[in-house]
Motif scaffolding. Structure first.
Motif, PDB file in Angstrom:
ATOM      1  N   ASP A 120      -0.323  -4.775   3.413  1.00  0.00           N
ATOM      2  CA  ASP A 120      -1.317  -3.801   3.866  1.00  0.00           C
ATOM      3  C   ASP A 120      -2.407  -3.560   2.826  1.00  0.00           C
ATOM      4  O   ASP A 120      -3.262  -2.705   2.998  1.00  0.00           O
ATOM      5  N   TRP A 121      -2.391  -4.344   1.727  1.00  0.00           N
ATOM      6  CA  TRP A 121      -3.435  -4.237   0.721  1.00  0.00           C
ATOM      7  C   TRP A 121      -4.375  -5.438   0.738  1.00  0.00           C
ATOM      8  O   TRP A 121      -5.211  -5.585  -0.146  1.00  0.00           O
TER       9      TRP A 121
ATOM     10  N   SER B 240      -9.512   1.506   5.252  1.00  0.00           N
ATOM     11  CA  SER B 240      -8.272   1.158   5.950  1.00  0.00           C
ATOM     12  C   SER B 240      -8.485   1.116   7.456  1.00  0.00           C
ATOM     13  O   SER B 240      -7.977   0.226   8.130  1.00  0.00           O
TER      14      SER B 240
ATOM     15  N   ASN C  39      -7.547  -0.441  13.785  1.00  0.00           N
ATOM     16  CA  ASN C  39      -7.142  -1.019  12.503  1.00  0.00           C
ATOM     17  C   ASN C  39      -6.957  -2.522  12.648  1.00  0.00           C
ATOM     18  O   ASN C  39      -5.850  -3.036  12.532  1.00  0.00           O
TER      19      ASN C  39
ATOM     20  N   LEU D 225      -5.037  -3.077   7.271  1.00  0.00           N
ATOM     21  CA  LEU D 225      -5.067  -2.495   5.937  1.00  0.00           C
ATOM     22  C   LEU D 225      -4.521  -1.074   5.954  1.00  0.00           C
ATOM     23  O   LEU D 225      -4.694  -0.343   6.935  1.00  0.00           O
ATOM     24  N   CYS D 226      -3.881  -0.689   4.857  1.00  0.00           N
ATOM     25  CA  CYS D 226      -3.564   0.716   4.615  1.00  0.00           C
ATOM     26  C   CYS D 226      -3.592   0.910   3.104  1.00  0.00           C
ATOM     27  O   CYS D 226      -2.598   0.685   2.410  1.00  0.00           O
ATOM     28  N   LEU D 227      -4.741   1.278   2.605  1.00  0.00           N
ATOM     29  CA  LEU D 227      -4.985   1.375   1.175  1.00  0.00           C
ATOM     30  C   LEU D 227      -4.604   2.771   0.700  1.00  0.00           C
ATOM     31  O   LEU D 227      -5.331   3.737   0.913  1.00  0.00           O
TER      32      LEU D 227
ATOM     33  N   ALA E 110      -4.340   5.620   3.737  1.00  0.00           N
ATOM     34  CA  ALA E 110      -5.485   5.293   4.600  1.00  0.00           C
ATOM     35  C   ALA E 110      -6.815   5.540   3.897  1.00  0.00           C
ATOM     36  O   ALA E 110      -7.737   6.122   4.474  1.00  0.00           O
TER      37      ALA E 110
ATOM     38  N   CYS F  49      -8.131   7.902  -1.678  1.00  0.00           N
ATOM     39  CA  CYS F  49      -7.367   8.053  -0.441  1.00  0.00           C
ATOM     40  C   CYS F  49      -7.025   9.521  -0.282  1.00  0.00           C
ATOM     41  O   CYS F  49      -7.241  10.328  -1.178  1.00  0.00           O
TER      42      CYS F  49
END
Length: 295
Positions: A143-144, A229, A263, A267-269, A272, A294
């Motif tokens: 997710d990065w 994200s 999405n 991604l989920c930085l 989010a 974030c």
């Protein structure tokens, strides 16, 4: 399929003429799952990388993003964005270049646990033989770094929310509040800067602004790229969701958008958040700065 952000439901510059000096243009990339080639603009897709140039490897100290405690070995950087000049009208490419490439190391770096980016401006006609883009290394935090997406660039106008000077905000705050009461439109969510992955315009800050200064000349850097994200959230979709991605809520189980519009990159930085890239357009080498935040 192209993407079109709906026109704002109110005339911003008629209602708030104080915003006119702060108007900026950006290019929303609108990534969607696809199969771009190395010749195409993309998010997370293959890069037009010269065979004469080794693929970049991050040898900086970096850590597992889940715990920020386990030191990780050197790793090949992953593609984030490739944009052709023809797909980014209004973005000031350096003279003699027509291709922007951004990669980063998707492990945690520094006190704020940010991915470490790298920027290349290229003349695509001078690249010659192409080096195949390597697959992401095994074990990377998925997710990065973004899933492979085609892009559908769109030019939009933005106004600042967190970057609006305090004295200007104080002068028009009452009109912002009146508009919210009358229409349900919240300036910062619905009418200011575009969310999602974009070039130019204003950073889509999650926290307070953190503009870097150039270490060479001391001037404040310009915003180059936001990598968010999400393309929009539970508030901003109302005005920023493209027309082509809108759906009848009865057809989507209550959602107002189709498929992967929310999405597409997976991604989920952090929580989010987003990564923001900046550049100095005064110094000839166009040095780069970056920030990560974030919620």
């Amino acid at each position: 399929m192209s993407r079109h952000t709906p026109s704002r439901p109110v005339d911003m510059e008629k209602l708030f003429p104080e915003l006119l000096p702060y108007r900026r243009e950006s290019v929303r990339l609108h990534p969607r799952p696809g199969s771009p080639t190395f010749k195409d603009s993309s998010v997370g897709g293959p890069l037009l990388w010269p065979a004469s140039e080794p693929w970049p490897v991050c040898r900086e100290e970096h850590y597992d993003t889940d715990t920020a405690s386990r030191l990780e070995p050197a790793v090949a950087m992953v593609p984030i964005v490739q944009v052709r000049r023809v797909d980014a009208p209004g973005i000031p490419f350096p003279e003699g270049t027509d291709l922007l490439q951004v990669l980063w190391c998707p492990y945690a770096h520094g006190v704020f646990c940010y991915p470490l980016p790298r920027v290349h401006w290229r003349d695509s006609g001078a690249i010659g033989d192409v080096l195949p883009t390597p697959a992401p290394a095994a074990g990377l935090p998925e997710d990065w770094y973004p899933a492979c997406c085609a892009v559908y660039p769109e030019h939009v106008t933005e106004y600042p929310s967190r970057d609006l000077p305090d004295e200007v905000y104080d002068a028009i705050r009452g009109r912002f509040d009146a508009l919210l009461t009358e229409t349900g439109l919240l300036y910062s969510y619905h009418l200011a800067e575009a969310p999602g992955i974009k070039l130019g315009g204003y950073p889509s800050w999650t926290q307070e602004p953190a503009w870097p200064d150039c270490k060479g000349c001391g001037s404040r850097m310009e915003h180059l790229l936001t990598v968010s994200s999400w393309e929009f959230d539970g508030e901003s979709w109302l005005t920023w969701l493209p027309e082509e991605d809108r759906a009848d809520e009865n057809e989507t189980g209550g959602r107002r958008w189709k498929n992967d519009a929310h999405n597409p990159t997976r991604l989920c930085l952090g929580d989010a958040g987003g990564v923001y890239l900046f550049e100095c357009r005064i110094c000839p080498e166009r040095p780069i700065g970056h920030w990560f935040d974030c919620s």
